[in-house]
Design an enzyme around this catalytic site. Structure first.
Site, short mmCIF file in Angstrom:
data_model
loop_
_atom_site.label_atom_id
_atom_site.label_comp_id
_atom_site.label_asym_id
_atom_site.label_seq_id
_atom_site.Cartn_x
_atom_site.Cartn_y
_atom_site.Cartn_z
N CYS A 192 0.84 -1.21 0.00
CA CYS A 192 0.00 0.00 0.00
C CYS A 192 0.88 1.26 0.00
O CYS A 192 1.48 1.58 -1.02
CB CYS A 192 -0.98 -0.03 1.17
SG CYS A 192 -2.37 1.12 0.94
N HIS A 225 -3.78 -5.11 0.60
CA HIS A 225 -3.26 -5.61 1.87
C HIS A 225 -3.32 -7.15 1.92
O HIS A 225 -4.40 -7.71 2.08
CB HIS A 225 -4.06 -5.03 3.04
CG HIS A 225 -3.77 -3.59 3.28
ND1 HIS A 225 -2.79 -3.16 4.13
CD2 HIS A 225 -4.33 -2.46 2.77
CE1 HIS A 225 -2.74 -1.84 4.14
NE2 HIS A 225 -3.67 -1.39 3.31
N GLU A 234 -2.24 -9.01 4.27
CA GLU A 234 -2.26 -9.49 5.65
C GLU A 234 -3.67 -9.65 6.22
O GLU A 234 -3.86 -10.33 7.23
CB GLU A 234 -1.44 -8.56 6.56
CG GLU A 234 -2.03 -7.17 6.77
CD GLU A 234 -1.66 -6.16 5.70
OE1 GLU A 234 -1.81 -4.95 5.96
OE2 GLU A 234 -1.23 -6.56 4.60
N SER A 270 0.73 -13.47 38.28
CA SER A 270 -0.65 -12.99 38.34
C SER A 270 -1.64 -14.13 38.22
O SER A 270 -2.83 -13.95 38.46
CB SER A 270 -0.89 -12.00 37.20
OG SER A 270 -0.85 -12.68 35.96
N GLY A 271 -1.16 -15.30 37.81
CA GLY A 271 -2.07 -16.40 37.52
C GLY A 271 -2.49 -16.42 36.06
O GLY A 271 -3.15 -17.35 35.59
N GLY A 272 -2.09 -15.38 35.30
CA GLY A 272 -2.45 -15.29 33.89
C GLY A 272 -1.46 -16.01 32.99
O GLY A 272 -0.46 -16.58 33.44
N ASP A 315 0.65 -14.84 30.50
CA ASP A 315 1.98 -14.29 30.25
C ASP A 315 2.95 -14.57 31.39
O ASP A 315 4.07 -15.04 31.17
CB ASP A 315 1.90 -12.78 29.99
CG ASP A 315 1.02 -12.43 28.80
OD1 ASP A 315 0.84 -13.31 27.94
OD2 ASP A 315 0.52 -11.30 28.72
N SER A 316 2.53 -14.26 32.62
CA SER A 316 3.46 -14.45 33.74
C SER A 316 3.74 -15.94 33.97
O SER A 316 4.85 -16.32 34.35
CB SER A 316 2.93 -13.79 35.02
OG SER A 316 1.78 -14.43 35.50
#
Length: 509
Positions: free
Chosen positions: A79, A167, A169, A221-223, A225-226
């Protein structure tokens, strides 16, 4: 050394999506501002120029230095990137009579071009531009056209430099992933060896070298990522890692006990800290959302710092930062305006005089989950919905009291467990309940009541930047509403939030 594709960002809303698609092909790529990209060593196999909200005809249009790229490395302009190459090297770009936006179909494709191998004539592409390439430089040749756009794609003779007006993507370009595959594999020669397994292996080795015998502390955190960050560090340094999980009194019902139990089964060294009374005491009488966030952030730092000091010789603070956070901090237009304080608590490394290690800073959220799966982390943890750092504090609109927290925990528990029981949990990206600062009239038995209103919220999303409300079945919502009103004393009305982000945010505060 890991081979890679560089994406030079001109500020397009789709830039992250280009990176995600390239990575789906098991090819590693990085996003950098167009005017601040790293040195081009032998690991860089090709470069992609993103779209942009600017027109190449604007006085302040972004202008990259391609002197070490064009003609030396494979180059794909998307683009704005395509228009910039055409305009800068002798072509002509003008405003089109009508803004070209939406679906189009390829009417001509040059199958001699490597970029369009296996791409079908009439395949659908997605256009999103107000300018059109009217004339190409002499050594550029058209390799693709639509009914309305003659120069939908081009290649420079004797170079592996390409431009595409559409585009590839976005999902609306039906063979977009094949086009990107043709570029990164056929043109750039990438091996497609960047996999979750290779990431784990390389990251663990890198962490061993980086950390040596040093001790590391991580706030859990329990999530997702951590948890994934903790397991990567655990693989690298074992007992040198200490994890701290703080109960701020604003977690979901039984979450503190359940999370600590799940981490024990993962072999992690975890310290649980019950700081409920401290947090709720500091929040007493505060109703402003931003003040609530700042208090929670400050108290978390104080509690975490106090616990970390009990670990002798700790030198590093590990954080679960992921790639969108990194991109945001160095974006073309600078960090975006603060909509709310970020729940990743800042200020910890400076206060504690610790160095920072971020094992996930190269990954998108979906990639974090795949890496976690590779390390055999429980699907219960990997499939967890995101939960805001300030917890229920920003789901209780207005002042926070222990009674309100207990009420909302019950409502939230009924809603979340209901989603699990009816096999709806995994169809939702994030869900929760909000306690509104209003009361409404109701009738229970022969009595009129004047009690609280709760709003249920469930959204679908990929990264939280945009979100749509989930069309949960009416029968399910009816059952949950009845269960909440019958079981939770103090609630006599349940509503369902049907707003999307934007314009609304996912949380209410």
């Amino acid at each position: 050394m890991q081979e890679k594709i560089l994406i030079l960002d001109f500020g397009s809303q789709y830039t992250q999506l280009i990176a995600r698609r390239v990575r789906e092909l098991n090819v590693y790529c990085e996003i950098h501002p167009f005017n601040k990209y790293p040195g081009l060593d032998e690991t860089v196999k090709g470069v992609i120029l993103s779209g942009s909200p600017f027109s190449v005809r604007d006085k302040n249009a972004p202008v990259p230095d391609l002197s070490k790229i064009k003609g030396k490395l494979p180059l794909l302009g998307v683009c704005y990137g395509a228009q910039y190459l055409a305009q800068n090297y002798g072509g002509l770009v003008e405003a089109s009579d009508s803004r070209e936006y939406g679906r189009a179909n390829m009417k001509y494709i040059d199958h001699e071009s490597e970029l369009f191998r296996e791409i079908e004539v009439d395949s659908q592409v997605w256009m999103s531009h107000g300018d059109t390439i009217m004339k190409l430089p002499e050594d550029f040749r058209i390799i693709g056209s639509t009914s309305d756009v003659e120069v939908a794609a081009y290649q420079i003779e004797e170079e592996t430099t390409f431009g595409i007006q559409f585009h590839p993507e976005v999902y609306h370009t039906t063979q977009g992933l094949q086009i990107l595959n043709n570029f990164v594999v056929d043109v750039c020669g990438c091996r497609r060896d960047w996999t979750p397994a290779s990431f784990v292996e390389e990251t663990v080795e890198g962490l061993k070298k980086q950390l040596g015998d040093d001790k590391v502390v991580l706030g859990l955190s329990g999530g997702v990522d951590s948890s994934v960050a903790a397991m990567l560090l655990h693989k690298a340094i074992g007992t040198q890692l200490t994890c701290i999980f703080v109960d701020n009194g604003l977690l979901r019902k039984h979450e503190y006990e359940n999370v600590l139990d799940s981490y024990k089964h993962m072999g992690l060294n975890v310290i649980g800290v019950d700081a409920k009374d401290l947090f709720l005491g500091e929040l007493n009488g505060v109703s402003d959302p931003e003040k609530k966030r700042k208090i929670i952030g400050r108290v978390f730092i104080e509690v975490f710092d106090s616990e970390a000091k009990k670990i002798p010789g700790v030198k590093w603070l590990a954080q679960g930062t992921i790639y969108p956070d990194v991109i945001e901090s160095v974006s073309v237009n600078g960090p975006s305006a603060t909509i709310k304080s970020h729940h990743n608590v800042g200020g910890l490394p400076e206060k504690m005089h610790l160095k920072v290690v971020e094992p996930l800073k190269l990954l998108f959220k979906d990639e974090v989950r795949r890496v976690g799966h590779e390390m055999k982390i429980s699907p219960t943890i990997l499939g967890r919905h995101p939960f805001p750092g300030p917890g229920l504090a920003i789901r209780i609109l207005g002042e926070i009291t222990p009674e309100k927290v207990a009420l909302l925990q019950e409502v939230d528990h009924i809603f979340i467990e209901g989603l699990r029981k009816h096999d709806l949990y995994d169809q939702v990206w994030q869900a929760g309940a909000m306690l509104l600062p209003v009361q409404s009239v109701g009738v229970m038995g022969d009595e009129r009541t004047y009690e609280s209103v709760v709003s249920l919220r469930a959204v679908t999303s990929t990264d939280g930047m945009t979100a749509d409300w989930v069309h949960l079945p009416y029968e399910f919502l009816g059952k949950i509403s009845s269960e909440i009103i019958n079981r939770v004393r103090g609630v006599n009305r349940v509503v369902y939030d049907i707003s999307s982000k934007p314009p609304a945010t996912i949380e209410w505060e």
